[in-house]
Design an enzyme around this catalytic site. Structure first.
Site, PDB file in Angstrom:
ATOM      1  N   ASN A 166      47.757  66.949  64.528  1.00 39.94           N
ATOM      2  CA  ASN A 166      47.408  65.623  65.051  1.00 39.94           C
ATOM      3  C   ASN A 166      48.076  65.378  66.406  1.00 39.94           C
ATOM      4  O   ASN A 166      48.122  64.256  66.879  1.00 39.94           O
ATOM      5  CB  ASN A 166      47.823  64.532  64.045  1.00 39.94           C
TER       6      ASN A 166
ATOM      7  N   GLU B 289      54.946  61.355  65.622  1.00 40.42           N
ATOM      8  CA  GLU B 289      53.562  61.282  65.180  1.00 40.42           C
ATOM      9  C   GLU B 289      52.752  60.426  66.147  1.00 40.42           C
ATOM     10  O   GLU B 289      53.324  59.683  66.963  1.00 40.42           O
ATOM     11  CB  GLU B 289      53.513  60.648  63.773  1.00 40.42           C
TER      12      GLU B 289
END
Ligand code: GLP
Length: 258
Positions: free
Chosen positions: A142, A149
């Protein structure tokens, strides 16, 4: 380019195989250690790095490189796992590198996932070492770097973060016997990573292609933390053909001028 801006050095090296990409990343680290044996390394974990560390161990055994005067700072660590747990990044580093090279264990640092108050101290320790000369990075599917993140801001520093479900799923094979993957971790921030003088990102395998192409050719922003690396003056992306397969091929002029 405006003379007020620092010179930028960005390179994307597409090597013919995963092994060749791993060797290239190992060579960049080895060259740094030969040029300056007291280098400060920023180190990463993950399956992508295993071959890099195997190559560095071989070179150390041959006497081509030494970590004896180096220092290292790892990117991240899970919260809630003892350092001896085989899935901890501390155990990974001992298994794949520290236990097999001549580094002084006292100079091989990892953030402590069980001491959240240590985040600031980790930043201070990096600064006290003179900053990171070369930060090795992998990339998550991702676009995460370290455990930053999607949604992580450009100005983040070392801190505790929640892990994305897809990251926990990707890392589940490291936790056999159905042990749950921790849902939190401590990680250097994007700003911490961006302070390194040089960045080497290794991406191998088709599973990384989409995140890599978006990081290099999409918009720069927190939807893909690796995209922030385009704002860094000295980044080398090392990849294999599978990870590179959706990148726009360089023009003939770009090939000639690097
Ligand atoms: C992890 C690490 C990252 C690593 C990434 C990719 O969980 N925190 O530093 O780059 O995932 O890992 P792999 O190389 O196993 O695909």
């Amino acid at each position: 380019m405006s003379p007020a801006l620092p010179a930028r050095r960005h390179a994307v090296l597409v090597k013919p195989s995963v092994a060749a990409a791993e060797q290239e990343a190992a060579s960049l680290i080895a060259q740094l250690l030969v040029a300056g044996p007291n280098a400060v390394l920023g180190l990463a974990t993950g399956r992508s790095m295993i071959g890099v560390y195997e190559e560095l161990v071989r070179r150390c055994e041959r006497g081509d490189v030494s970590f004896a005067r180096a220092q290292s700072f790892n990117l991240d660590e899970y919260c809630g796992l003892p350092a001896e747990h085989p899935a901890s990044f501390a155990a990974y580093m001992d298994r794949h590198l520290f236990g097999a090279v001549d580094i002084d264990p006292a100079r091989a640092h990892l953030p402590d996932g069980n001491a959240p108050d240590g985040a600031r101290a980790y930043e201070d320790a990096i600064a006290a070492a003179g900053g990171i000369d070369l930060q090795l990075l992998g990339i998550g599917r991702n676009g995460h770097i370290g455990f930053n993140e999607p949604g992580s801001d450009r100005d983040t520093r070392t801190r505790i973060v929640d892990l994305a479900q897809e990251t926990r799923k990707a890392n589940a094979p490291d936790f056999p016997d159905g042990l749950p993957v921790p849902d939190r971790a401590i990680t250097m921030g994007i700003a911490t990573i961006m302070k390194a003088r040089r960045i080497v990102l290794l991406a191998t395998g088709a599973a990384k292609a989409e995140a890599l192409a978006d990081a290099l050719e999409g918009a720069v922003g927190k939807h893909n933390p690796a995209s922030f690396l385009r704002l860094h003056p000295d980044v080398t992306i090392v990849c294999d053909p599978e990870a590179a397969h959706t990148l726009t091929p360089p023009t003939e002029m770009e090939k000639r001028h690097g």
